[in-house]
Each structure stands twice: as structure tokens, then as C-alpha cells.
Enzyme design. Sequence first.
Site, PDB file in Angstrom:
ATOM      1  N   SER A   1      39.685  50.188  41.228  1.00 16.60           N
ATOM      2  CA  SER A   1      40.404  49.714  40.052  1.00 16.60           C
ATOM      3  C   SER A   1      39.480  49.050  39.048  1.00 16.60           C
ATOM      4  CB  SER A   1      41.465  48.705  40.469  1.00 16.60           C
ATOM      5  OG  SER A   1      40.836  47.533  40.960  1.00 16.60           O
ATOM      6  N   LYS A   2      39.972  48.968  37.867  1.00 21.45           N
ATOM      7  CA  LYS A   2      39.237  48.427  36.732  1.00 21.45           C
ATOM      8  C   LYS A   2      38.750  46.996  36.973  1.00 21.45           C
ATOM      9  CE  LYS A   2      38.482  49.095  32.132  1.00 21.45           C
ATOM     10  NZ  LYS A   2      38.078  50.312  31.460  1.00 21.45           N
ATOM     11  N   ARG A   3      39.551  46.241  37.676  1.00 24.30           N
ATOM     12  CA  ARG A   3      39.248  44.827  37.885  1.00 24.30           C
ATOM     13  C   ARG A   3      37.863  44.589  38.479  1.00 24.30           C
ATOM     14  NH1 ARG A   3      42.519  40.332  36.850  1.00 24.30           N
ATOM     15  NH2 ARG A   3      40.481  39.389  36.989  1.00 24.30           N
TER      16      ARG A   3
ATOM     17  N   GLY B   1      35.109  46.530  38.396  1.00 22.20           N
ATOM     18  CA  GLY B   1      33.989  47.312  37.886  1.00 22.20           C
ATOM     19  C   GLY B   1      34.485  48.442  37.009  1.00 22.20           C
TER      20      GLY B   1
END
Length: 504
Positions: free
Chosen positions: A255-257, A259
Site C-alpha cells: 500500500s501507498k502508506r 512506500g
Amino acid sequence: MRTRFPPSPTGFLHVGGLRTALYNFLLARKNGGKFIFRIEDTDQKRAVAGAVENLIETLKWAGLSYDEGPDVGGQYGPYIQSERTNLYKKYAEKLVEMGAAYPCFCTAERLDQMRKEQEQHKMAPKYDRHCLHLSKDEIEKLMTAKTPFVLRQRIPDSGGAHGGSVMWKDLIRSAVTFKYETIDDQVLLKSDGFPTYHLANVVDDHLMEITHVVRGEEWLSSTPKHILLYKVFGWKIPEFGHLPLLLNKDRSKLSKRQGDVAVEDYRRKGYLPEAVINFIALLGWHPGGDGVAKGMATQEIFTLEELIQKFSLDKVHKAGAVFDIEKLDWVNWQWRRKKFEEQPGEKSEKLLGLCSEFLPQEWLADKEFLKRCLITIGEKAIKNPQEAPEHLGFYFKKSFEIAPELIANPKMKVDMEIAKKAVAAVAESLESFDNFTDQEALKIRTMEVIQKLQLKNGQVLWPTRVALTGEAFSPGVFEVLWALGKEESMRRLKAVIAKCKMLL
RNA sequence: GCCGCGUUCGUCUAGUGGCCUAGGACGCCUCCCUCUCACGGAGGAAAUCAUGGGUUCAAAUCCCAUACGCGGUACCA
């Protein structure tokens, strides 16, 4: 064989999506089949402007060419689902006629309420078939009153004519079974007239004659719905293969969180497409170590061509793989070096070509000087051309402050007195020396000074290097002298000698 | 909760019943090279093969159970 990659145009291309695309690409290429690119934009709310172009551009960058797609055409088009809506409607109606789908007029509120109750009773949330039991008259009345409705898939009853479950032999997970009673009456056609993924996907894969559906594991539990649809239509069921997920460091879904997840992020940061493809291919797949003896290294670097040759679905893993950026960095370095070495031409010219777009315009004025500077940072520039300006900065500074604690470094056994003495002696020796184009000669000359001074190499070379660069880390003394040339080298050394005097 | 899928060094993985005192790679550590960083070279630590039971002369490999993790559970894909 025909494979496909059908992303939703909801923004960027996810690295997990790239891997799915890659495996489909490799499968098709390996077997002389076709690879199809299709846009699944049936959710109007989530569509993002420019996303299609972005997906196309990113796939192109990665080198994953497709045989059919929205921009290249093909005999099975259109390849954008929103341009095929009448098709889905037609097949949805057919399903209703066959009794495999039925209209549902339930409101979102009723559905929410129903699910809440099911949850309280520790049951799986599942449509309660309220509208399945509507009479013809009731349906007609609701229709003429223009009540919004959806079409739901009618999952067969357990123990009916079709048995009690749906089973398929997954290309990656072997036999997978789902009981009918655990499958929901999925919405097939939304109230806005658009199909859901489940309908559109099956219709398109059939019409486009897709033979192998290779997709992420998140689709595993909806596969039985799709198979049931193929069955009621009497269509040939394609092979299914469900890929393991890409994971964060903590093993949750990537997920974006934690990296970057967009392929374009990596592209922007200077990662080579070859490296990203190489790295991502090995996340959940490995060609195997046939004939690799104990203690022998296995291959880590693969070209796209090699991947095509070696790829096979039965070597794909079942478990998810953590996306480890440090290994990507290493793979990227291997690729940068490989490509640099294979490229013909003078090293300094190649370095210039690699880095020039990242350098300030002023630095490009004196190309010969710049090329010498680039040579001295060599590997660092190849490893990451975008960071070249940081490594070259000291060459272009007219003057810089040198912290006393930098030049007088106790670790190097250098105090201010030694520093002054060393730099002064080197400067004096070099003053009457002209062969600055020969690093070896510069080294011999300087070593003589060190010997005379009866100091250790580091005691002389460290302060000299700091005097020339002002940096704790930089190329070596002789390389810097060579790059800078006599005039500028002497200027810098003298400036520091003056400063040392003041500090003493 | 329910359904499904999975589980070999920290990470990516080799391994398909004897070649396994479990191999490689990344990362980490040490040493060498060296004026520093990087590059390069040589070594090292690191997995009781999730756990517990079977099957077998023999199991990381086959079977069962348990645990844990993950995915799905939408008029999103």
C-alpha cells in the site's frame, strides 16, 4: 493462447498491476500467443481523466507491448468497456430469460440493514433473495413506476442439478472449491445501466477469446461466480491462475502508506525499466535451479528476452512476496552498470550523456572540465545519475567554508598544525609541478612530500583532499587535482593555508 | 464471524522422498584494497524448513490437525 491485462483507469499503474501484466505478457510471448490490453472503466465514479494515457505510457516504458488494445486496435474491439455497454445489457437480458439473473429493487438502506443483522447473527453477509420471490405482477408494477433496480446473478441451489459446488483447477493453486451456499447473488448490472466487473469481465473474456485468465489473488473468491456465468451461457471456460499478492514489509497488502506503489514513482526516481521488470518478475516466480550444483550461484539478472524463454506458470509461487526496495536498488545498480558497459563510446562521453539532463545549465559551459569531473565520480554517476549534482557540487563552488573539525580530523590523526604543514608542503611542491594531466605523476610527486614530512599518507592526503573539496566524502586527492587542473587546485590550497594560519 | 488461500534465513528464493551437516541473492557484520565515501575482492553470522501428530528403512518434500498470516465478504475493480 490469448492472455490479457485489464486495469481500471483509476489513476496510476500499481507495481502489483505491472507484475500481473508482465506475467500475462510473458505467458503469451513464451507460447506464441497474443497479449491483450483492455480498459475496465465500468465504474464511472472512479474514472480518472488521463489515466488511460498514463497506463499506456507506463506499459510502453516497461517494454510490455500488447497485440490488441484501445490505442493499437484489433479485431475484437472496442477495448474500452464503457464503449461496449450495449453488449453487456444484451447478455444480461439473456441471463434473465434463462432464469440465471433477476431484477432486484432493494434500496441501499435495506441492504445495509440486512447485512447488519446477518453480522449480528454471525452469518456471512449475503443477499437474502428478497426480490427473487417477487411475482411477475409486482416486478411489472415496480418497473412501470421506474423504480431503480439492478440485475443479480442467480446462484444455483445446493443439491440442485449442478451439484453443490463449483470447482476448478487453478493454474497456480491447483484444485479450488466453493460451495454454492457461500456464493452471493452478485450484482451483474448496476442501476446506472453499467455492468459490474463480474459481468463485463466474463462477457469480454469470452468475446475476446481469452484462453488464460491470470490475475491477482484478490479475485480468487469471485472466480466461482464467473465460472457459473460461463456455464449458463454455455461458453468455454478459460484457464484461471491466481497470483500471490505483493506485500509491505509488515506483510500486509502493498500500500501507498509504506512506500511508493506507482510504477511512475520508480520511473521518476531513476529506476531503469529493465531493473523494475527484472526485480518484479522474481517476486513470486523463479525459473528454478535446474542443474545448479550446491554452492553454485543462481541467476539474478534477467533480460526480458530471457524471462520470456524461462517463464512458466507452474513456477509461480502461492505465497505473497514482500516488496524489498533494497534488493530493487541492487538490481537497478546491476542493470545500470551492465547497460553502461555495453554502450559503445568514450567513458567520459557516456557519463556526460547519462547525467547532463540532471545538471545545472552553467556546468555544461566547460564540457572538458565537466567530463573530467564526471570521470572522478564514475560509479556514483552510473549508479544514480540524478544524484550526480550532489557529488559534483564542490567542483563548481568558487569558495567554501571548511569547518576546522573537518580538516583537523582526530580519526585521521590530523590536528590543525599538521594540516597546515601538510597542505603547505603539498602546495609548495605542486607549485613547481606542471604535469597535472597525469594522475600517476601527481601521486608520485605527493608521495615524495609525505616521505619528506615523515607523516602517514592519511595525515597529508586527508587535509589536502578536504582543502580541495571542502567535503568529508569525495573522490581522491589525485583525481581531484587532475580534474581541477593546476590553477584552480593551487588557488584552493592557498586559500586553506591562509585560513589555517588564522585558526592557529 | 463466514468462505477461501497460504506458511524454507530479516527479505527474495533453490528444493517435488535419500545428493540437505538445507544452496544462492539482497541486506547486515568482519577483513582486504584505500586519504574519506563509493566501487571492487575475501570471509562470517543468519532458517530446529510455522507447530504437533502420522505414513516410510528414510520427509522441507506425502497425509491429518492446530496456530498464525493474508485475501474476499460492495450497485469497486
